[in-house]
Design a protein around this motif. Structure first.
Motif, PDB file in Angstrom:
ATOM      1  N   CYS A   1       0.814  -1.223   0.000  1.00 27.37           N
ATOM      2  CA  CYS A   1       0.000   0.000   0.000  1.00 27.37           C
ATOM      3  C   CYS A   1       0.845   1.269   0.000  1.00 27.37           C
ATOM      4  CB  CYS A   1      -0.928  -0.018   1.210  1.00 27.37           C
ATOM      5  SG  CYS A   1      -2.356   1.046   1.033  1.00 27.37           S
ATOM      6  N   ALA A   2       1.997   1.213   0.673  1.00 25.53           N
ATOM      7  CA  ALA A   2       2.851   2.408   0.782  1.00 25.53           C
ATOM      8  C   ALA A   2       3.252   2.956  -0.584  1.00 25.53           C
ATOM      9  CB  ALA A   2       4.095   2.088   1.606  1.00 25.53           C
ATOM     10  N   LYS A   3       3.296   2.083  -1.593  1.00 25.17           N
ATOM     11  CA  LYS A   3       3.662   2.546  -2.940  1.00 25.17           C
ATOM     12  C   LYS A   3       2.620   3.524  -3.489  1.00 25.17           C
ATOM     13  CE  LYS A   3       6.636   0.381  -5.258  1.00 25.17           C
ATOM     14  NZ  LYS A   3       8.027   0.774  -5.597  1.00 25.17           N
ATOM     15  N   VAL A   4       1.352   3.308  -3.161  1.00 27.35           N
ATOM     16  CA  VAL A   4       0.298   4.244  -3.577  1.00 27.35           C
ATOM     17  C   VAL A   4       0.392   5.521  -2.771  1.00 27.35           C
ATOM     18  CG1 VAL A   4      -2.191   4.627  -3.769  1.00 27.35           C
ATOM     19  CG2 VAL A   4      -1.270   2.325  -4.040  1.00 27.35           C
ATOM     20  N   LEU A   5       0.624   5.354  -1.452  1.00 23.26           N
ATOM     21  CA  LEU A   5       0.557   6.482  -0.524  1.00 23.26           C
ATOM     22  C   LEU A   5       1.774   7.402  -0.624  1.00 23.26           C
ATOM     23  CD1 LEU A   5      -0.844   4.553   2.582  1.00 23.26           C
ATOM     24  CD2 LEU A   5      -2.132   5.694   0.768  1.00 23.26           C
ATOM     25  N   GLN A   6       2.769   7.018  -1.463  1.00 20.01           N
ATOM     26  CA  GLN A   6       3.895   7.925  -1.736  1.00 20.01           C
ATOM     27  C   GLN A   6       3.412   9.207  -2.373  1.00 20.01           C
ATOM     28  OE1 GLN A   6       7.612   5.929  -3.640  1.00 20.01           O
ATOM     29  NE2 GLN A   6       5.836   4.842  -4.435  1.00 20.01           N
ATOM     30  N   TYR A   7       2.279   9.113  -3.077  1.00 17.52           N
ATOM     31  CA  TYR A   7       1.795  10.229  -3.884  1.00 17.52           C
ATOM     32  C   TYR A   7       0.561  10.846  -3.230  1.00 17.52           C
ATOM     33  CZ  TYR A   7       4.891   7.836  -7.057  1.00 17.52           C
ATOM     34  OH  TYR A   7       5.987   7.237  -7.593  1.00 17.52           O
ATOM     35  N   PRO A   8       0.712  12.040  -2.636  1.00 17.28           N
ATOM     36  CA  PRO A   8      -0.418  12.655  -1.934  1.00 17.28           C
ATOM     37  C   PRO A   8      -1.690  12.749  -2.772  1.00 17.28           C
ATOM     38  CG  PRO A   8       1.590  13.825  -1.420  1.00 17.28           C
ATOM     39  CD  PRO A   8       1.942  12.818  -2.494  1.00 17.28           C
TER      40      PRO A   8
END
Ligand code: ZN
Length: 190
Positions: A35-42
Motif C-alpha cells: 500500500c505504501a507505494k500508492v501512498l507515496q503520492y499525496p
C-alpha cells in the motif's frame, strides 16, 4: 472513482505486484500488495481516502485512530477530509497502545482506519483500546481488504478494494514447482 480507475492507480504505482512472493505468514502467493507505494503520492492518497471519508461523512465522528505504521498516512488523510482529530496507536512491548499524550474520552465517536487488513489483528487491537475507554467505535475504513470481506469487525466497515489472496504452503506452491524463487517483498520488521 470507478474500480478500474482505482486498480489503474494501484498498478501504475507498482503497489499491486504479480510474481512469486513469500508472505509474512510463510506461505507463498502469486500476488502482493504494498500500500505504501500508492501512498507515496499525496494526490493518490487523497483520492483513495476520499472513498472512505465519503462513506462515513454522515456519521458524527470526533476522532480517527489508526494502528502505526501503515495506517498513519491513511488515518491522517481521512481525518483531514472529515475535519476530525487524528491519533494513532503504536506497539510497546508487542501491544498497541496510545502514547505521545494521545487520549480518547468516554463517549467519543471514533473511526478506525488501516491501510491493509489481512486478518484484522491490529484493527481488533485498536477497537479494544477504544472500547476500554468507553468510547464508541463508529466504523472501520481500510484501503485494501485482503480477506475479501471475510473479516467482520461488527461495525459498519468499508474498503476501497477487496482482494482474494491465493496462497500456498511452500511444498504445494505451483510457482516453486516451476522453479522460480519466492521473494519477500516489503517489510513488517520496522
Ligand atoms: Zn512458491
Amino acid at each position: 472513482m470507478s474500480n478500474s480507475e482505482l486498480l489503474n492507480i494501484f498498478q501504475k504505482t507498482d503497489a499491486l505486484l504479480n510474481g512469486h512472493f513469500l508472505l509474512t505468514s510463510g506461505r507463498h502467493s502469486n500476488q502482493y500488495f504494498q500500500c505504501a507505494k500508492v501512498l507515496q503520492y499525496p494526490e493518490h492518497t487523497t483520492r483513495v481516502c476520499k472513498i472512505i471519508a465519503d462513506y462515513f461523512k454522515e456519521y458524527k465522528i470526533d476522532t480517527v485512530i489508526s494502528p502505526a505504521i501503515g495506517g498513519i498516512v491513511v488515518g491522517q488523510e481521512i481525518a483531514r477530509q472529515l475535519n476530525t482529530k487524528f491519533i494513532f496507536a503504536e506497539r510497546e512491548n508487542k501491544n498497541l497502545t496510545l502514547r505521545r499524550g494521545f487520549e480518547l474520552s468516554e463517549g467519543e465517536n471514533v473511526l478506525v482506519c488501516e491501510d491493509v487488513v489481512t486478518t484484522g489483528g491490529s484493527v481488533f487491537e485498536v477497537i479494544d483500546i477504544v472500547k476500554s475507554i468507553n468510547a464508541n467505535v463508529v466504523g472501520v475504513g481500510m484501503i485494501v481488504d485482503r480477506s475479501n470481506g471475510k473479516v467482520d469487525f461488527g461495525v459498519p466497515q468499508v474498503s476501497t478494494l477487496q482482494m482474494e489472496v491465493v496462497s500456498y504452503l511452500s511444498e504445494d506452491c505451483p510457482l516453486c514447482k516451476e522453479g522460480t524463487p519466492a521473494i519477500k517483498p516489503g517489510s513488517r520488521k520496522i
